[in-house]
Design an enzyme around this catalytic site. Structure first.
Site, PDB file in Angstrom:
ATOM      1  N   VAL A  26       0.831  -1.201   0.000  1.00 41.81           N
ATOM      2  CA  VAL A  26       0.000   0.000   0.000  1.00 41.81           C
ATOM      3  C   VAL A  26       0.868   1.255   0.000  1.00 41.81           C
ATOM      4  CG1 VAL A  26      -1.789   1.283   1.230  1.00 41.81           C
ATOM      5  CG2 VAL A  26      -1.927  -1.200   1.080  1.00 41.81           C
ATOM      6  N   CYS A  27       1.962   1.235   0.740  1.00 44.37           N
ATOM      7  CA  CYS A  27       2.872   2.389   0.758  1.00 44.37           C
ATOM      8  C   CYS A  27       3.454   2.610  -0.632  1.00 44.37           C
ATOM      9  CB  CYS A  27       3.989   2.174   1.776  1.00 44.37           C
ATOM     10  SG  CYS A  27       3.422   1.984   3.479  1.00 44.37           S
ATOM     11  N   ALA A  28       3.889   1.544  -1.261  1.00 46.28           N
ATOM     12  CA  ALA A  28       4.442   1.637  -2.611  1.00 46.28           C
ATOM     13  C   ALA A  28       3.391   2.168  -3.580  1.00 46.28           C
ATOM     14  CB  ALA A  28       4.956   0.275  -3.066  1.00 46.28           C
TER      15      ALA A  28
ATOM     16  N   SER B  30       0.890   4.160  -2.905  1.00 47.45           N
ATOM     17  CA  SER B  30       0.656   5.599  -2.695  1.00 47.45           C
ATOM     18  C   SER B  30       1.742   6.420  -3.382  1.00 47.45           C
ATOM     19  CB  SER B  30       0.555   5.936  -1.203  1.00 47.45           C
ATOM     20  OG  SER B  30       1.808   5.893  -0.556  1.00 47.45           O
TER      21      SER B  30
END
Length: 165
Positions: free
Chosen positions: A59-61, A63
Site C-alpha cells: 500500500v505504501c508503494a 501511494s
C-alpha cells in the site's frame, strides 16, 4: 493520540495531526542522496506530504506510484514521500519503479519529523514507524488539509487531498 488500526487491530500514534490553519512545523529530512532538506527548501510551493510506514509494503508503494502519476499534472506543487526507510531503500524503489515526479525523504536519523507531526506509531509491531497520513501545506506555509488514514492497510483519499489544493 490517534486511534488507527493495523490489519483491523487497534493501534495508536503519539498524537494528532496538526490542525488546518496552523503554521507548518519545520523539518530536517534526508534525501536519497543523503542531503538534508527542510521546509524552507520548498518555500512558495504547495507541498503534499505523503507519509507512510515503509515503501517496502504494497500500500505504501502504491501511494508513491499514485502520487508520482498525479504530481506531474500539478502546478507549483511538490509531493514529498516521507517514511523512516533508509534513503538507500527509497532510492532502490524509485529506480526500480521509474519514480521521478515525487521526492523521497527519510526520517531515519532521529524520527523527529514523526514526533513533530505526531505520526509516530506508539505501539504494535509498527512501533516507531510513521502512520499513513496526508498533510498539505499551502504556499504560505500553513496546513491546508490533513488525513490520518484510519487503517494502515488502506490507501489515502487521493481525490479529496488533491481537491484541497
Amino acid at each position: 493520540m490517534a486511534g488507527i488500526t493495523l490489519g483491523g487491530n487497534p493501534i495508536n500514534t503519539i498524537g494528532n495531526l496538526p490542525k488546518v490553519g496552523e503554521k507548518a512545523l519545520d523539518f530536517k529530512l534526508k534525501t536519497v542522496e543523503l542531503k538534508e532538506k527542510s521546509l524552507a527548501d520548498y518555500a512558495g510551493k504547495n507541498i503534499i506530504l505523503n507519509i507512510f510506514p515503509s515503501v517496502d509494503t504494497g500500500v505504501c508503494a502504491q501511494s508513491v506510484r499514485e502520487f508520482n502519476k498525479k504530481a506531474s499534472e500539478l502546478e507549483n506543487t511538490v509531493v514529498l514521500c516521507i517514511s523512516r526507510d533508509l534513503p538507500f531503500a527509497q532510492a532502490r524503489f524509485c529506480g526500480a519503479e521509474g519514480i521521478e515526479n515525487v521526492e523521497m525523504l527519510s526520517d531515519f536519523e532521529d524520527g523527529s519529523f514523526g514526533k513533530d507531526y505526531q505520526v509516530t506509531i506508539s505501539d504494535s509491531a509498527f512501533k516507531n514507524l510513521h502512520s499513513r497520513a496526508i498533510v498539505i501545506i499551502d504556499t504560505e506555509g500553513k496546513i491546508a488539509y490533513t488525513e490520518q488514514v484510519s487503517e494502515i492497510g488502506s490507501e489515502p483519499n487521493y481525490t479529496t487531498a488533491l481537491e484541497a489544493l
